[in-house]
Design a protein around this motif. Structure first.
Motif, PDB file in Angstrom:
ATOM      1  N   VAL A 204       0.870  -1.182   0.000  1.00  0.00           N
ATOM      2  CA  VAL A 204       0.000   0.000   0.000  1.00  0.00           C
ATOM      3  C   VAL A 204       0.907   1.232   0.000  1.00  0.00           C
ATOM      4  CG1 VAL A 204      -1.967   1.153   1.085  1.00  0.00           C
ATOM      5  CG2 VAL A 204      -1.686  -1.320   1.355  1.00  0.00           C
ATOM      6  N   PRO A 205       1.445   1.606  -1.154  1.00  0.00           N
ATOM      7  CA  PRO A 205       2.452   2.673  -1.167  1.00  0.00           C
ATOM      8  C   PRO A 205       1.854   4.074  -1.087  1.00  0.00           C
ATOM      9  CG  PRO A 205       2.140   1.804  -3.379  1.00  0.00           C
ATOM     10  CD  PRO A 205       1.284   0.981  -2.465  1.00  0.00           C
ATOM     11  N   LEU A 206       2.084   4.722   0.015  1.00  0.00           N
ATOM     12  CA  LEU A 206       1.712   6.126   0.168  1.00  0.00           C
ATOM     13  C   LEU A 206       2.640   6.766   1.177  1.00  0.00           C
ATOM     14  CD1 LEU A 206       0.106   6.202   3.110  1.00  0.00           C
ATOM     15  CD2 LEU A 206      -1.773   5.349   1.732  1.00  0.00           C
ATOM     16  N   HIS A 207       2.713   8.097   1.129  1.00  0.00           N
ATOM     17  CA  HIS A 207       3.597   8.834   2.023  1.00  0.00           C
ATOM     18  C   HIS A 207       2.959  10.175   2.324  1.00  0.00           C
ATOM     19  CE1 HIS A 207       7.192  10.606   3.784  1.00  0.00           C
ATOM     20  NE2 HIS A 207       7.857   9.477   3.606  1.00  0.00           N
ATOM     21  N   ALA A 208       3.080  10.623   3.545  1.00  0.00           N
ATOM     22  CA  ALA A 208       2.510  11.911   3.927  1.00  0.00           C
ATOM     23  C   ALA A 208       3.417  13.057   3.481  1.00  0.00           C
ATOM     24  CB  ALA A 208       2.293  11.968   5.433  1.00  0.00           C
ATOM     25  N   GLN A 260      10.071   8.984   9.838  1.00  0.00           N
ATOM     26  CA  GLN A 260      10.402   8.105  10.960  1.00  0.00           C
ATOM     27  C   GLN A 260       9.156   7.456  11.564  1.00  0.00           C
ATOM     28  OE1 GLN A 260      13.617   7.690  11.204  1.00  0.00           O
ATOM     29  NE2 GLN A 260      13.814   9.312   9.656  1.00  0.00           N
ATOM     30  N   GLY A 261       8.044   7.547  10.855  1.00  0.00           N
ATOM     31  CA  GLY A 261       6.789   7.019  11.368  1.00  0.00           C
ATOM     32  C   GLY A 261       5.934   8.125  11.952  1.00  0.00           C
ATOM     33  N   ILE A 262       4.642   7.899  12.008  1.00  0.00           N
ATOM     34  CA  ILE A 262       3.708   8.888  12.544  1.00  0.00           C
ATOM     35  C   ILE A 262       3.526   8.617  14.033  1.00  0.00           C
ATOM     36  CG2 ILE A 262       1.364   9.826  12.348  1.00  0.00           C
ATOM     37  CD1 ILE A 262       1.349   8.728   9.463  1.00  0.00           C
ATOM     38  N   PRO A 263       3.671   9.632  14.851  1.00  0.00           N
ATOM     39  CA  PRO A 263       3.550   9.402  16.307  1.00  0.00           C
ATOM     40  C   PRO A 263       2.213   8.743  16.668  1.00  0.00           C
ATOM     41  CG  PRO A 263       4.385  11.606  15.855  1.00  0.00           C
ATOM     42  CD  PRO A 263       3.980  11.034  14.534  1.00  0.00           C
ATOM     43  N   GLU A 264       2.259   7.835  17.603  1.00  0.00           N
ATOM     44  CA  GLU A 264       1.059   7.126  18.032  1.00  0.00           C
ATOM     45  C   GLU A 264       0.014   8.093  18.572  1.00  0.00           C
ATOM     46  OE1 GLU A 264      -1.865   4.559  18.909  1.00  0.00           O
ATOM     47  OE2 GLU A 264      -0.090   4.196  17.671  1.00  0.00           O
ATOM     48  N   SER A 265       0.460   9.189  19.135  1.00  0.00           N
ATOM     49  CA  SER A 265      -0.464  10.149  19.743  1.00  0.00           C
ATOM     50  C   SER A 265      -1.119  11.070  18.710  1.00  0.00           C
ATOM     51  CB  SER A 265       0.292  11.000  20.767  1.00  0.00           C
ATOM     52  OG  SER A 265       1.339  11.721  20.121  1.00  0.00           O
ATOM     53  N   PHE A 266      -0.686  11.000  17.473  1.00  0.00           N
ATOM     54  CA  PHE A 266      -1.146  11.961  16.463  1.00  0.00           C
ATOM     55  C   PHE A 266      -2.656  11.853  16.272  1.00  0.00           C
ATOM     56  CE2 PHE A 266      -1.740  13.939  12.378  1.00  0.00           C
ATOM     57  CZ  PHE A 266      -0.798  14.961  12.360  1.00  0.00           C
ATOM     58  N   PRO A 368       5.444  -4.145  -5.876  1.00  0.00           N
ATOM     59  CA  PRO A 368       5.960  -4.331  -4.513  1.00  0.00           C
ATOM     60  C   PRO A 368       7.053  -3.347  -4.130  1.00  0.00           C
ATOM     61  CG  PRO A 368       5.613  -6.465  -5.554  1.00  0.00           C
ATOM     62  CD  PRO A 368       5.362  -5.423  -6.608  1.00  0.00           C
ATOM     63  N   PHE A 369       7.930  -2.988  -5.078  1.00  0.00           N
ATOM     64  CA  PHE A 369       9.029  -2.092  -4.729  1.00  0.00           C
ATOM     65  C   PHE A 369       8.530  -0.714  -4.297  1.00  0.00           C
ATOM     66  CE2 PHE A 369       8.405  -0.543  -9.063  1.00  0.00           C
ATOM     67  CZ  PHE A 369       8.653   0.820  -8.932  1.00  0.00           C
ATOM     68  N   GLN A 370       7.294  -0.363  -4.676  1.00  0.00           N
ATOM     69  CA  GLN A 370       6.820   0.989  -4.412  1.00  0.00           C
ATOM     70  C   GLN A 370       6.506   1.247  -2.942  1.00  0.00           C
ATOM     71  OE1 GLN A 370       3.801   0.998  -7.686  1.00  0.00           O
ATOM     72  NE2 GLN A 370       4.849   2.855  -8.348  1.00  0.00           N
ATOM     73  N   SER A 371       6.562   0.242  -2.115  1.00  0.00           N
ATOM     74  CA  SER A 371       6.393   0.470  -0.683  1.00  0.00           C
ATOM     75  C   SER A 371       7.710   0.841  -0.009  1.00  0.00           C
ATOM     76  CB  SER A 371       5.801  -0.763  -0.002  1.00  0.00           C
ATOM     77  OG  SER A 371       6.693  -1.864  -0.125  1.00  0.00           O
ATOM     78  N   ASN A 372       8.787   0.858  -0.785  1.00  0.00           N
ATOM     79  CA  ASN A 372      10.096   1.235  -0.273  1.00  0.00           C
ATOM     80  C   ASN A 372      10.060   2.664   0.275  1.00  0.00           C
ATOM     81  OD1 ASN A 372      12.788   2.735  -0.901  1.00  0.00           O
ATOM     82  ND2 ASN A 372      13.384   0.582  -0.818  1.00  0.00           N
ATOM     83  N   ARG A 373      10.498   2.852   1.510  1.00  0.00           N
ATOM     84  CA  ARG A 373      10.382   4.157   2.178  1.00  0.00           C
ATOM     85  C   ARG A 373      11.152   5.254   1.444  1.00  0.00           C
ATOM     86  NH1 ARG A 373       8.455   4.483   7.442  1.00  0.00           N
ATOM     87  NH2 ARG A 373       8.029   2.507   8.485  1.00  0.00           N
ATOM     88  N   ARG A 374      12.346   4.957   1.010  1.00  0.00           N
ATOM     89  CA  ARG A 374      13.150   5.977   0.345  1.00  0.00           C
ATOM     90  C   ARG A 374      12.513   6.375  -0.979  1.00  0.00           C
ATOM     91  NH1 ARG A 374      19.496   5.456  -1.646  1.00  0.00           N
ATOM     92  NH2 ARG A 374      19.583   7.482  -2.693  1.00  0.00           N
ATOM     93  N   TYR A 375      12.042   5.379  -1.723  1.00  0.00           N
ATOM     94  CA  TYR A 375      11.364   5.667  -2.992  1.00  0.00           C
ATOM     95  C   TYR A 375      10.160   6.577  -2.758  1.00  0.00           C
ATOM     96  CZ  TYR A 375       8.184   4.813  -6.912  1.00  0.00           C
ATOM     97  OH  TYR A 375       7.291   4.968  -7.958  1.00  0.00           O
TER      98      TYR A 375
END
Length: 810
Positions: A204-208, A260-266, A368-375
Motif C-alpha cells: 500500500v504505497p503512500l507517504h505523507a 520516521q513514522g507517525i507518532p502514536e499520539s497523532f 511491490p518495490f513501491q512500498s520502499n520508504r526511500r522511494y
C-alpha cells in the motif's frame, strides 16, 4: 472513507458492519481538509464517481438530519498562457464527453464571475457550475449517522494492531484488547495504511507530505458563494468560507513528512509553520487576488496529507491476500472521492467484482518495490505539486527514477535513448541523435521528438527496427493440468501444437476483458504467458487465483529472467538470417509460431509475433546473454539500415494497425465482440471458458457499441485520450487512445461509439459525418471498422514471400 464504505455497505443491506477508528472520527487528515468537491476526473469512470459524490453529499442532510455544509458553488480554473488554456479547453471537451455542464470563458467573463481577481494577464478560463464544497467533519458525521441508522457499529479510540490471515485470506483484526473475526477486512487507515498493510504482507504505497493553507480575516468586499478558484500556474486555490478566504497551495517541491513514522499520539495535530517555504506562493496569490495584501491572516495552517507515487488513490482487493481490501491514498482529493469510492467498493465486496472499470485506481497496479520508504519519500517531493502542474501528453516523472532497468540500459543510454517510466521500468521512448539532448520539451502539439520518432516509425515500415521490450511481464504455467486450466481462463483455444502462439483475452463472467496477452506453448505441460509491464501484478494474481485448489499446475513469474528484443520490419528476416542457421522462411517459421534458435552465442526463443504490424520476431533471451545478442544485432544491423526504436514509435505503429491497448482501449467493462476481437474467441471449446455465456447472449442480441478507427482530416491536430466523437451533430462516443500515424499521414484514434438506432457496420460509418472534438473545436474525421494500414495482414504474414521463393526456384 471508512464512514462512506460503512454507509454504502449498509445501503446494500449488510448490517454486520464494524468500523474501528484509532482515535476520533475525522482525526488525522479529514478534519483539516479544504472540502472541495469537483466533478471532473482524469477518466470517464472517475468522473462518474465524482458526480455521484456530489449527488450523495447534496442528499445526506435530508436523509440523516445531519447538516453537511454542502453548497454547489461551482469552480473556475484560469489560464494566463496559451498552453494552460489549451489544457483547460481540452478538459472542457472531455467534460462534455462525460456529460458535465461546462463553460469556456473569456478573461472578462471570468472577472465578472470572480470580481476580486486580477485578470489583466489572463487568456481565458473554464467554469464548471455544478462543482461544490462541503464541510468534511459534518459530512463524515452524516455518513456515520446513516451507517449507524442501518445497523453498522462504529467504535472510536480502538486501534487495529494486526490483520488476521488464514490460508491466504483475511479473517479479522486484532486490537489491543480483542480479536474480531470477519469475512472481509478493509484497510481505510489513511496515512497509516502503508504500515498496517505491510503487517499483512500487502503493498500500500503512500507517504505523507506537509500541506499548507491560510484563512484570512473577514473580507467585507467578498461575494458569498463564490466559485472555487484554481490558478494552476500559481499552484493556488481560493475558496470563500463564511466571508473569509481560504487560500491553499500545491507547490512543485513539497515537504515529505513522517519519515520516521507517525507518532502514536497523532490525532488533531498540526505541523510547524514554514512561512519561508510557502512565501513565494503567497506572493503569487496576492498578485492574483490583490485584496489579500491588505487582509490579515487569521490562520496559517500546516497539516499532513498522504500521496501515492502516481497521484491516484488505491482501491480494491489486495493481490496478496484474499478478502483484504484497500481504500487509501487519496492525494488531497479524499473528500471529492470518498462518496463514489465508498459506493463502488461496497459493490465490489457485495457482488464479488467491481461495478465498472476501476483500473486507474486499482491497487493491483502498484508494484511491490513501491512500498520502499526511500522511494516514496523521494517521489512525494514531486507528487503533491503534480495536482496543479501542467498535465502534458507523455509527461514523465522527474523523481525516484531508475528503479528497474533492463540489462541494455547503459547501451541504449549511450545511443541517445530518452527514457520514460512504466511500473518502475526505464524504457526508451525515443532516441536523440548525437549532439542533441535526450530530453522532453512538452506541448500539446508536436513535441521535440516528433520527427525523430517518425524516422524510427519509417525504419520499421521500410527496413528494420530494434525495440527493447524487456519490461514485458512473463509467467510460466507448468504441470499436468496446465492446459485445461488455461483453456478455462482463455477465451481462445490453447490446445495447440508445441511452438504455437495464441493471442487471447482473459474474461470475467460478464464477458469483460480482464487481460489481453499471448500464450506460447513451450511443451506438453508448459506455457509461456506474456503480458504488459503495467499489469504484471494484476495478471499474475488473476492467473494464480484461477488455478483450482488441488490442481497439478504451478504459476511462476519469470519476468526478470528474460530480456526481450523486438526485431521488426520487412528486412528483419534478412538481418536475423545472418546471425542464425535456423530456417526463418514462411514455410519453416510461419506467423504465430515460436522456436528456440541459436543467435550469436546464445540460445534464444524466437517468437514470430508483432505489435507493430510488420514481419518480425520477439526474441526472449536469458538476461545474462542479452548484451551479447544485442551487440551482434547492432553490428550486423548496420548493413540492413536497422534503427533503434522507442515506445512512441511502437505506439504510432500499433495505432495504424488498430492493435488494442489494455487499460486504454479495452478494459474489464468491454467485451471482445464490442472491441473487434471476436476473432480471438474459440466459441466451441468443449469445456467452454469464463465469460462464454455472457458473450453468447451478446452475440445473439448484437452489440450496440463498437470500437472504430478514426483518421483526422486535418494532419496538424493531435488527439490523445477522451476526446468526444460526434456523428451528424450527436455525441456518440469518445477516443480511447490517439497517436499520429506517420505512414498514414495524420493523427489516428481508436474509440467506442454507440448507435441506439441500430447496428454499427460499414454502412453506418460511411453515412453521415464524423468529427472529433479537440479543445472545443470539432475536427472532421474518417471512420472505419478496419485499420487504416494493411487491413488484410499481408505485411504481418509476409504474404507472397513463399510465392517469390517458388518463382525463383522454377
Amino acid at each position: 472513507m471508512g464512514c462512506s464504505l460503512a454507509y454504502h455497505l449498509t445501503l446494500r443491506g449488510w448490517r454486520d458492519v464494524v468500523l474501528l477508528e484509532r482515535k476520533q472520527l475525522t482525526s488525522g487528515t479529514t478534519w483539516h481538509a479544504a472540502g472541495l468537491v469537483g466533478q471532473l476526473g482524469a477518466t470517464h469512470n472517475l468522473t462518474r464517481l465524482a458526480q455521484y459524490t456530489t449527488e450523495l453529499y447534496s442528499e445526506l442532510e435530508r436523509e440523516t438530519g445531519q447538516n453537511t455544509g454542502y453548497r454547489q458553488v461551482g469552480s473556475l480554473a484560469i489560464a494566463n498562457n496559451h498552453e494552460r488554456f489549451e489544457e483547460l479547453r481540452r478538459g472542457a471537451s472531455m467534460a462534455r464527453c462525460f456529460g458535465l455542464e461546462v463553460n469556456v470563458m473569456s478573461a472578462k467573463e471570468a472577472g465578472d464571475l470572480w470580481p476580486l481577481m486580477a485578470t489583466e494577464d489572463l487568456i481565458g478560463a473554464v467554469h464548471l457550475p455544478k462543482d461544490g464544497q462541503t464541510n468534511p467533519v459534518d459530512t463524515t458525521q452524516a455518513l456515520a449517522r446513516g451507517a449507524r441508522g442501518r445497523g453498522a457499529k462504529i467504535f472510536e479510540n480502538i486501534a487495529v494492531t494486526d490483520i488476521l490471515i488464514e490460508n491466504g485470506r483475511a479473517t479479522g483484526v486484532r486490537t489491543k484488547d480483542v480479536e474480531i473475526t470477519a469475512e472481509f477486512v478493509v484497510n481505510c487507515a489513511g496515512m497509516w495504511a502503508r504500515e498496517l498493510g505491510a503487517k499483512a504482507g500487502t503493498t500500500v504505497p503512500l507517504h505523507a507530505a506537509e500541506h499548507f493553507y491560510i484563512v484570512t480575516e473577514p473580507v467585507p468586499e467578498i461575494r458569498k458563494h463564490l466559485p472555487v478558484l484554481r490558478d494552476g500556474d500559481a499552484c493556488t486555490y481560493f475558496k470563500e468560507d463564511a466571508g473569509k478566504l481560504l487560500v491553499g497551495w500545491f507547490e512543485p517541491i513539497a515537504k515529505p513528512w513522517g519519515m520516521q513514522g507517525i507518532p502514536e499520539s497523532f490525532e488533531f495535530d498540526t505541523l510547524p509553520d514554514d512561512l519561508e517555504h510557502i512565501e513565494p506562493l503567497l506572493e503569487g496569490a496576492i498578485r492574483r487576488v490583490p485584496i489579500l495584501a491588505k487582509t490579515g491572516i487569521q490562520l496559517f495552517f500546516n497539516g499532513p496529507e498522504s500521496f501515492t507515487p502516481d497521484d491516484r488513490y488505491m482501491l480494491g482487493e489486495t493481490p496478496e491476500v484474499r478478502n483484504l481490501f484497500v481504500a487509501a491514498g487519496f492525494n488531497s482529493i479524499g473528500i471529492r472521492s470518498a462518496g463514489g469510492a465508498g459506493k463502488v467498493l461496497a459493490d465490489w465486496i457485495v457482488d464479488g467484482h467491481p461495478p465498472m472499470d476501476l483500473w486507474d485506481v486499482d491497487v493491483r497496479r502498484v508494484m511491490p518495490f513501491q512500498s520502499n520508504r526511500r522511494y516514496l519519500k523521494d517521489r512525494t517531493v514531486e507528487a503533491l505539486g503534480l495536482l496543479y502542474a501542467m498535465h502534458w501528453p507523455f509527461r514523465q516523472p522527474d523523481t525516484a527514477r531508475g528503479v528497474r532497468r533492463s540489462a541494455l540500459h547503459d547501451r541504449l543510454l549511450a545511443q541517445g535513448a530518452c527514457f520514460g517510466e512504466v511500473a518502475g521500468w526505464e524504457r526508451p521512448n525515443w532516441f536523440a541523435p548525437k549532439g542533441r539532448e535526450a530530453k522532453y520539451e512538452y506541448s500539446y502539439g508536436r513535441q521535440n521528438w516528433f520527427e525523430l520518432s517518425a524516422a524510427e516509425h519509417r525504419a520499421v515500415r521500410e527496413s528494420v527496427g530494434l525495440f527493447d521490450q524487456s519490461s514485458f511481464a512473463k509467467f510460466i504455467l507448468e504441470g499436468d493440468d496446465a492446459e485445461s486450466i488455461l483453456n478455462r481462463i482463455c477465451s481462445n483455444n490453447v490446445s495447440v501444437p508445441v511452438g504455437r502462439i495464441v493471442y487471447t483475452q482473459w474474461l470475467n463472467e460478464r464477458g469483460g476483458i480482464e487481460a489481453d496477452l499471448t500464450v506460447t506453448r513451450q511443451g506438453l505441460k508448459r506455457f509461456l504467458i506474456v503480458t504488459a509491464a503495467a499489469t504484471q501484478v494484476r495478471d499474475f494474481a488473476w492467473l494464480s487465483r484461477h488455478i483450482p485448489e488441488g490442481s497439478r499446475a504451478i504459476a511462476i513469474d519469470v519476468s526478470s529472467a528474460y530480456a526481450v528484443l523486438g526485431v521488426m520490419g520487412p528486412k528483419s528476416r534478412d538481418l536475423l538470417s545472418k546471425l542464425t542457421d535456423a530456417d526463418l522462411s514462411n514455410s519453416a517459421f510461419p506467423f504465430a509460431t515460436s522456436q528456440v534458435i541459436d543467435l550469436g552465442y546464445a540460445k534464444v526463443r524466437a517468437s514470430r509475433i508483432t505489435y507493430v504490424g510488420e514481419l518480425g520476431w520477439e526474441l526472449y533471451i536469458p538476461t545474462e546473454f542479452v548484451q551479447g545478442v544485442y551487440d551482434c544485432l547492432v553490428e550486423e544491423g548496420a548493413a540492413s539500415d536497422m534503427r533503434l526504436a522507442g515506445y512512441h514509435a511502437m505506439n504510432s505503429l500499433r495505432m495504424e494497425k488498430g492493435y488494442r491497448h489494455w487499460g486504454h482501449d479495452v478494459t474489464d467493462e468491454d467485451t471482445p465482440l464490442e472491441s473487434g476481437l471476436g476473432f480471438a474467441v474459440a466459441w466451441s471449446k468443449p469445456q467452454g471458458f469464463i465469460g462464454r455465456d455472457a458473450l453468447l447472449r451478446q452475440r445473439d442480441a448484437g452489440p450496440r457499441r463498437k470500437m472504430i478507427h478514426l483518421a483526422l482530416n486535418d494532419p496538424n491536430v493531435l488527439i490523445y485520450h477522451n476526446e468526444p466523437i460526434w456523428h451528424d451533430g450527436r455525441l456518440v462516443g469518445r477516443i480511447t487512445s490517439g497517436m499520429f500515424g506517420h505512414t498514414v499521414g495524420t493523427c489516428l484514434g481508436l474509440g467506442f461509439i454507440d448507435n441506439s438506432n441500430g447496428m454499427i457496420d460499414a454502412t453506418f460509418l460511411q453515412t453521415g459525418n464524423f468529427e472529433v472534438e479537440v479543445a472545443g473545436v470539432r475536427i472532421p474525421a474518417r471512420a472505419s471498422l478496419r485499420p487504416f494500414y494493411d487491413p488484410n495482414n499481408s505485411r504481418v504474414k509476409d504474404v507472397g514471400a513463399d510465392a517469390l521463393v517458388s518463382a525463383a526456384a522454377s
